[in-house]
Design a protein around this motif. Structure first.
Motif, short mmCIF file in Angstrom:
data_model
loop_
_atom_site.label_atom_id
_atom_site.label_comp_id
_atom_site.label_asym_id
_atom_site.label_seq_id
_atom_site.Cartn_x
_atom_site.Cartn_y
_atom_site.Cartn_z
N LEU A 201 -14.30 -0.70 14.43
CA LEU A 201 -15.16 0.44 14.74
C LEU A 201 -16.31 0.62 13.77
N CYS A 202 -16.12 0.27 12.51
CA CYS A 202 -17.11 0.64 11.51
C CYS A 202 -18.18 -0.43 11.39
N ASN A 203 -19.41 0.03 11.15
CA ASN A 203 -20.44 -0.95 10.87
C ASN A 203 -20.64 -1.12 9.37
N ARG A 204 -20.07 -0.16 8.59
CA ARG A 204 -20.12 -0.31 7.14
C ARG A 204 -18.83 0.22 6.55
N VAL A 205 -18.45 -0.34 5.44
CA VAL A 205 -17.24 0.12 4.77
C VAL A 205 -17.57 0.39 3.31
N VAL A 206 -17.04 1.51 2.82
CA VAL A 206 -17.22 1.85 1.41
C VAL A 206 -15.86 1.74 0.74
N TRP A 207 -15.81 0.94 -0.30
CA TRP A 207 -14.57 0.79 -1.04
C TRP A 207 -14.69 1.63 -2.30
N LEU A 208 -13.79 2.61 -2.40
CA LEU A 208 -13.79 3.49 -3.56
C LEU A 208 -12.65 3.12 -4.50
N GLN A 209 -12.96 3.17 -5.76
CA GLN A 209 -11.96 2.86 -6.77
C GLN A 209 -12.13 3.86 -7.90
N ARG A 210 -11.13 4.69 -8.12
CA ARG A 210 -11.17 5.71 -9.18
C ARG A 210 -12.45 6.55 -9.13
N GLY A 211 -12.81 6.98 -7.94
CA GLY A 211 -13.94 7.89 -7.83
C GLY A 211 -15.30 7.23 -7.83
N GLN A 212 -15.33 5.94 -7.94
CA GLN A 212 -16.63 5.27 -7.94
C GLN A 212 -16.70 4.27 -6.81
N VAL A 213 -17.92 4.05 -6.35
CA VAL A 213 -18.10 3.09 -5.27
C VAL A 213 -18.00 1.69 -5.85
N GLN A 214 -17.03 0.95 -5.36
CA GLN A 214 -16.84 -0.40 -5.85
C GLN A 214 -17.72 -1.37 -5.07
N GLN A 215 -17.78 -1.12 -3.76
CA GLN A 215 -18.54 -2.03 -2.91
C GLN A 215 -18.88 -1.34 -1.60
N ILE A 216 -20.09 -1.57 -1.10
CA ILE A 216 -20.48 -1.08 0.23
C ILE A 216 -21.00 -2.27 1.00
N GLU B 216 -20.62 -4.92 4.82
CA GLU B 216 -19.98 -5.34 6.06
C GLU B 216 -18.47 -5.13 5.96
N PRO B 217 -17.86 -4.59 7.01
CA PRO B 217 -16.43 -4.32 6.94
C PRO B 217 -15.61 -5.53 6.49
N ASP B 218 -15.90 -6.66 7.11
CA ASP B 218 -15.08 -7.83 6.83
C ASP B 218 -15.12 -8.21 5.35
N ALA B 219 -16.32 -8.24 4.81
CA ALA B 219 -16.48 -8.66 3.42
C ALA B 219 -15.82 -7.67 2.48
N VAL B 220 -16.04 -6.35 2.72
CA VAL B 220 -15.52 -5.35 1.79
C VAL B 220 -14.00 -5.31 1.85
N ILE B 221 -13.45 -5.32 3.08
CA ILE B 221 -12.00 -5.25 3.21
C ILE B 221 -11.36 -6.45 2.54
N ARG B 222 -12.02 -7.59 2.68
CA ARG B 222 -11.46 -8.78 2.08
C ARG B 222 -11.43 -8.71 0.56
N SER B 223 -12.53 -8.23 -0.02
CA SER B 223 -12.50 -8.19 -1.49
C SER B 223 -11.55 -7.11 -1.96
N TYR B 224 -11.41 -6.02 -1.16
CA TYR B 224 -10.44 -5.00 -1.53
C TYR B 224 -9.03 -5.57 -1.51
N GLU B 225 -8.73 -6.29 -0.43
CA GLU B 225 -7.38 -6.83 -0.30
C GLU B 225 -7.08 -7.87 -1.36
N SER B 226 -8.09 -8.66 -1.69
CA SER B 226 -7.81 -9.68 -2.69
C SER B 226 -7.54 -9.03 -4.03
#
Lengths: 412, 263
Positions: A221-236, A238-248
């Motif tokens: 559904l999302c065209n962008r994903v924001v990965w938050l880590q301890r209150g800060q934006v870690q990465q913004i 493409e969903p695929d790229a961000v989710i992947r680095s989050y999961e890794s």
């Protein structure tokens, strides 16, 4: 240039005081100013729930927020909803915000479903007649026709979630905020929710911001994903790229290598290695929706272990068990007293929708007790492919089409 | 001043919520109680009965020739509106924390709705008052037309006190215990069970600082005596009430953003 943005956060920070409020006695003793005069003044510790967040969201965008618990996902939603104000930075929100931040927030337990629909509509700024005209659609969407005149305190959590989402999504908000509340509903309701979100974004050009741990839906559904880590934006991005680095990051690097990580073995049976191989026989972590995959398992077995068998299975990142199969049930039996070797389980087609998955390999006894000796998991991705996403279902199964009996023309 | 105007505009946008919430307050309050809306009548009536027994049989209180029940009920009715508004209104923010921390709307809706619900009770109980007026064959004076003015002043005072109290309770839970005690003291400091004229002349200046004095004596003047309210008391009550309302609302809106973090 501001006009194009629905939501803009600039260097936004939000701090909370840890511990308890100073009591009236302490206030008087310190002769400090009136409450609210200086919200930062505190002798206790402060916790920064968000820090230096920059984020711009345009109309028609669907943005997913991901991150571990306590990363600040809900705090961002609360700031956008206007429930709380940022401690530092500036923010700008244009349009009517409808939020579904917690299950049943805004519902009064003693009132009926019907009364609560009107109450919720009023909270979102709707007039009585507007709610009246939407009422039937809301109730039909929530599938609560039979229970609409029952006090909501007798509702199940799924019914709460259905009614809450139905109201929030039907009041034609400019911005819809959805926290992790939809996971309560059953699968068919979840599907309808995501279809509704899809319509809001793509047909009506609304903005949707969602928090979810079900990355399948975020990806779809999302065209962008924001990965938050301890209150800060870690990465913004493409969903695929961000989710992947989050999961890794979360599942450690090993999980996303083609080689497995797994449980400590008791020594009787060891799974030495698990490797996923693609069509060409080379190790890979990314697969297409219909690709073949081979699970290569290296194992060792102590003498005296009898009746050993293996199971392989695939689990999606939201813990949906996609399929599991046991070697012995497939008619494959290991020779007795085999001290070890390399096993291969071949799937001719993965038949999975894009998403993140874990391949489970379990060594277990082939008797009825199915005692597990050890197991290992290895993560892999099914990468996005045009035309295939989670709205089309959880699995890929493409039928063959044909026009079986053409209708004869009128002149025949 | 400009921001107050903006706040009122925003509140006006949410007027639907105010009505729905007020209706909810009324419904929830009486839904599971046996007497239902009867409580709205019973409460001031019981107090009046009790005070009648004490102050016209045990101790004689001068009432300027007005029968004691109607004398005290004339003030007891608006006093009950005032006291009910405060005791329900002050706890609305803290009592609806699941709403305040999860959904945005102008927070003053909650205390205002409690006042609106108390006003419904007041209207219901007023029916009994009309019956009492007929029963005691009290004449109807043209000064009754001033009633809305007095009610407006009283509501301004009530809203001011409730806004300050409800926001204050978010910061200091002590207020929860202060409210019943304060209301009790305030009742005896107001001319509900006795006339204001009983207060010695040298203390009248202090007594008149209580805005409820001018308001309650005003009700008696226009309803029971057909006289205009005492101008000086009424001006004092009006000034104090509206200053409390404006200061209270401004402070409420200033601390409003911190509610969700503190509750």
């Amino acid at each position: 240039m501001l006009r194009d943005n629905t939501i803009r956060l600039e260097q936004v920070g939000k701090s909370y005081r840890l511990g308890t409020m100073p009591s009236l006695r302490e206030r008087l003793a310190k002769k400090s100013a009136l409450p609210g005069a200086n919200p930062q003044a505190t002798n206790g510790q402060t916790l920064w729930a968000l820090r230096d967040v920059d984020l711009t969201i345009s109309p028609g965008e669907t943005v997913g927020l991901i991150g571990p618990n306590g990363a600040g996902k809900t705090t961002i939603l609360k700031l956008i909803a206007g429930i709380t104000k940022p401690t530092t930075g500036t923010m700008y929100v244009k349009g009517r915000v409808s939020s579904l931040i917690e299950l049943g927030a805004g519902f009064h337990p003693d009132l009926t479903g019907r009364e609560n629909v009107y109450l919720n509509g009023a909270i979102l700024g709707l007039r009585h007649r507007d709610i009246e005209s939407l009422f039937d659609r809301i109730v039909a969407f929530a599938e609560l026709e039979r229970f609409i005149d029952t006090p909501v305190k007798r509702y199940s959590s799924g019914m709460y979630a259905r009614l809450g989402f139905a109201v929030a999504a039907h009041v034609s908000p400019d911005i819809l905020l959805v926290d992790e509340v939809l996971s309560v509903g059953d699968a068919s309701f979840q599907r309808r929710c995501y279809e509704k979100v899809w319509d809001l974004v793509h047909e009506e050009g609304r903005s949707v911001i969602m928090v979810s741990h079900g990355f399948g839906y975020i990806r779809a559904l999302c065209n962008r994903v924001v990965w938050l880590q301890r209150g800060q934006v870690q990465q913004i991005g493409e969903p695929d790229a961000v989710i992947r680095s989050y999961e890794s990051k979360v599942f450690s690097n090993a999980a996303l290598s083609p080689n497995a990580t797994g449980a400590e073995t008791d020594g009787q049976v060891q799974i030495v290695s698990v490797t996923l191989l693609d069509n060409d026989g080379s190790p890979a972590t990314d697969y297409g929706v219909g690709d073949a995959v081979t699970v290569r398992i290296g194992y060792l077995c102590a003498p005296g272990v009898s009746g050993l068998t293996f199971a392989v299975g695939v689990m999606r990142d939201d813990t949906l068990n996609c399929y599991t199969s046991y070697a012995d049930e497939c008619g494959f039996f290991l020779p007795a007293d085999q001290p070890g070797g390399i096993l291969e389980a071949c799937y001719a087609e993965l038949r999975l929708m894009p998403g993140s998955y874990q391949m489970y390999v379990t060594a277990l006894s082939s008797d009825e007790r199915r005692t597990v000796y050890t197991y290992r998991t290895v993560g892999f991705h099914v990468v996005a492919d045009k035309g295939f996403d989670i709205r089309h279902g959880s699995f890929l199964n493409v039928p063959k089409w044909r026009l079986a009996a053409p209708q004869e023309g009128a002149d025949a | 001043m400009k921001s107050i105007f903006g706040n009122i505009q925003n509140l006006w946008k949410h007027r639907e919520l105010l009505w729905v919430w007020a209706a909810r307050e009324v419904r929830v309050r009486y839904k599971q109680s046996f007497l239902g809306v009867g409580w709205a009548i019973l409460q001031p009536l019981a107090f009046t009965l009790m005070f009648t027994l004490v102050f016209s049989y045990v101790v004689q209180v001068p009432t300027d020739g007005i029968p004691y029940p109607i004398f005290s009920f004339t003030a007891m009715l608006p006093w009950t509106l005032f006291a009910t508004s405060i005791s329900f209104g002050v706890s609305t923010l803290v009592g609806n924390m699941n709403l305040v921390t999860k959904i945005y709307f102008p927070r003053e809706v909650l205390p205002l709705a409690a006042i609106a619900a108390a006003f419904v009770d007041f209207l219901v109980a007023s029916l009994i008052y009309v019956v009492m007026l007929l029963w005691y064959r009290m004449p109807i004076y043209p000064t009754v037309l001033l009633l809305p003015v007095l009610v407006a002043i009283q509501l301004a005072l009530t809203i001011g006190v409730v806004l300050i109290g409800s926001a204050g309770l978010v910061f200091y839970r002590d207020i929860r215990f202060l409210v019943p005690l304060g209301l009790q003291l305030w009742l005896y400091a107001s001319p509900v069970i006795y006339p204001a004229s009983m207060i010695p002349a040298q203390w009248q200046w202090l007594y008149q600082l209580n805005p409820m004095v001018g308001i309650l004596e005003g009700y008696r003047a226009i309803l029971l005596h057909g006289q205009l309210p005492s101008l000086s008391s009424l001006v004092a009550a009006t000034l104090i009430s509206f200053v409390l309302l404006i200061v209270g609302y401004a402070w409420f809106k200033r601390v409003e953003p911190t509610f969700a973090d503190l509750i």
